[in-house]
Design a protein around this motif. Structure first.
Motif, PDB file in Angstrom:
ATOM      1  N   TRP A 134      -9.465   9.916   4.254  1.00 33.20           N
ATOM      2  CA  TRP A 134      -9.322   8.988   2.498  1.00 33.20           C
ATOM      3  C   TRP A 134      -9.491   9.773   1.651  1.00 33.20           C
ATOM      4  CZ3 TRP A 134     -13.224   4.390   3.173  1.00 33.20           C
ATOM      5  CH2 TRP A 134     -12.959   3.606   4.761  1.00 33.20           C
ATOM      6  N   LYS A 140      -5.967   1.075   1.196  1.00 33.37           N
ATOM      7  CA  LYS A 140      -5.527   1.320   2.671  1.00 33.37           C
ATOM      8  C   LYS A 140      -5.125  -0.560   3.163  1.00 33.37           C
ATOM      9  CE  LYS A 140      -6.425   4.570   4.463  1.00 33.37           C
ATOM     10  NZ  LYS A 140      -6.409   6.010   5.402  1.00 33.37           N
ATOM     11  N   ASP A 145      -8.485   0.753   9.618  1.00 33.12           N
ATOM     12  CA  ASP A 145      -9.175   1.807   9.790  1.00 33.12           C
ATOM     13  C   ASP A 145     -10.311   1.061  10.243  1.00 33.12           C
ATOM     14  OD1 ASP A 145      -7.104   2.463   7.425  1.00 33.12           O
ATOM     15  OD2 ASP A 145      -8.592   4.226   6.835  1.00 33.12           O
TER      16      ASP A 145
END
Ligand code: HEM
Length: 455
Positions: A134, A140, A145
């Motif tokens: 990250w 994101k 994730d």
């Protein structure tokens, strides 16, 4: 005919359309439909899916206990779960009666609290290796994730495979299987799997890819001497208490596929919803961070920290209250049975929704609010048992409950120690999407910010 079905002493409920009953309303929005029905018609209600399928919605803790525990022998898993047999065969999730009990006896020891603590370090390491990629202030798709982290943890703890290998070999075909599976579950008419429809062909292809990989893993392991402490190793050593027999390759395949399927999307959604809730509740987020730093100081999170993070556990419990990854449990009546003064007949369906029950103000003050501290002072012990049941209950209670709680707490602690999260600007409305599990519709876009002490 319809009138005859309805005239039996039945609970109240929405009448729906002549042919389809309430199916369209349910499909248009399962959560609002279940919520509204429970609110309007009380602890037990009845409606139809299609012309003949009666469905009961049970929304009262003691009645849920009857279905899941005291009268569980009168029920089998719902048709939805039975659809999964095409993928997971006769694994723990789908098998019934004696076969289920035999499998459960063999598998349960691998998921005991004492055993799963040996997976804790893998959970921590896998989360670390993900977040090491990250970047500060990066936007994101956090739902992707969390799926990767959960997939990484399950492939590591089950097969000792690393993520890149596991995701490519197992994650992709499993994703295809889930998508087609949901379509099948939601349709009124399920065409037999042997018909060469486009979806059936896709499903078969994905399942055979999974089979190929899983049998290869089993075969490789059979050739490797020595003791393996991963889940596959434990399952290969497991013996039935009665006859001392181990699992055949087919049983192993079914169980590995089951655990893989049941064990990663649920926890991934739990983590995603938790990060979302924390992003909306800065005070809770600060309290969580303070606890983690207070316990770990300058060191990394360790397996031993798990027991010293009560608030982190409350955050996880509260997240599963508001967004239970398993939002509804279904059963089919196998033998006629009396529930709440009503006679349920063989073949009828029963739904019990965690999403609806967990937001009931009879049991939870300010039920729509995120208040992790409500779980302090043994709150759960004061609740009627089935007012809060994210992992189900009775003989079919989630076998991975301790595993996922440990995974949730440790992965959250690792992430939150290093990063804070907020929603990306212009993020649309966040809506739960009830597929096989409850996930955030359209995913979650978040900005992750490195904590000052880690920059
Ligand atoms: C937050 C995470 C999870 C949630 C909310 C969850 C929820 C549930 C629920 C509600 C059931 C019962 C379904 C029913 O009665 O019809 C169940 C069963 C099951 N779960 Fe989980 N689960 C989670 C994580 C896991 C994990 C991590 C694993 C494995 C590693 C797992 C494996 C299973 C299996 C094998 C069953 C079938 C048990 C049986 O019928 O004997 N689950 N889960």
């Amino acid at each position: 005919m319809l009138n005859r079905v309805r005239k039996r002493n039945q609970p109240p409920g929405p009448k729906g359309k002549v042919i389809k009953g309430s199916l369209n309303d349910f499909q248009a929005g399962p959560l609002p439909f279940l919520f509204k029905t429970a609110k309007e018609y009380g602890p037990i209600s009845c409606f139809r899916f299609g012309p003949f399928q009666n469905v009961y919605l049970v929304n009262e803790p003691d009645l849920i206990k009857e279905i899941l525990v005291t009268k569980q022998k009168s029920f089998v898993k719902s048709r939805d779960i039975q659809t999964l047999k095409a993928v997971v065969g006769e694994g723990l999730l789908t098998s019934e009666k004696d076969m289920h009990m035999q499998q459960r006896r063999m598998i349960q020891p691998s998921f005991k609290k004492s055993h799963i603590s040996s997976y804790a370090q893998d959970m921590i390491d896998t989360t670390h290796s993900f977040i090491s990629k990250w970047k500060n202030e990066e936007e994101k798709v956090i739902t992707d994730d969390m799926m990767d982290i959960a997939l990484g943890i399950i492939t590591k703890t089950m097969f000792s495979m690393d993520f890149e290998e596991g995701a490519k070999k197992l994650g992709e075909p499993m994703d295809a299987v889930m998508k087609i599976g949901v379509k099948r579950m939601r349709s009124l008419i399920q065409l037999p799997l042997w018909l060469p429809t486009k979806n059936n062909r896709k499903l078969k292809k994905a399942v055979s890819k999974l089979d190929q990989e899983i049998y290869q893993i089993i075969e490789r392991r059979r050739q490797e001497p020595g003791v393996h402490s991963d889940l596959l190793g434990v399952l290969m050593e497991a013996k039935d208490e009665d006859d001392g027999e181990g699992m055949s390759d087919l049983q192993l395949r079914d169980e590995l596929m089951t655990i893989f399927l049941a064990g990663h999307e649920t926890t991934a959604n739990l983590l995603s919803w938790t990060l979302y809730l924390l992003s909306q509740n800065p005070k809770a987020e600060k309290k969580l961070y303070d606890e983690i730093v207070g316990v770990t100081g300058d060191n990394q999170v360790t397996p031993e920290n798990f027991a010293d993070l009560p608030y982190t556990q409350f955050v996880i419990w509260e997240s599963m209250r508001l967004y239970p990854p398993a939002y509804v449990i279904g059963r089919q009546v196998d033998k006629k049975v009396n529930i709440g003064g009503y006679h349920f007949k063989k073949g009828e369906m029963v739904l019990m929704s965690q999403y609806v029950m967990h937001r009931n103000s009879d049991y939870f003050d300010n039920p729509e609010e995120f208040i992790p501290d409500r779980f302090a002072d043994n709150f759960m012990k004061k609740l009627p048992t089935y007012a809060y049941f994210p992992f189900g209950g009775g003989p079919r209670v989630c076998v991975g409950n301790h595993f996922s709680l440990m995974e949730g707490v440790l992965a959250l602690a690792v992430m939150m120690k290093e990063y804070s999260v907020k929603m990306a600007p212009n993020h649309g409305e966040i809506k739960p999407q009830p597929l096989v599990t409850l996930r955030p519709k359209y995913g979650l876009r978040m900005i992750i910010k490195r904590r000052a002490s880690n920059s």
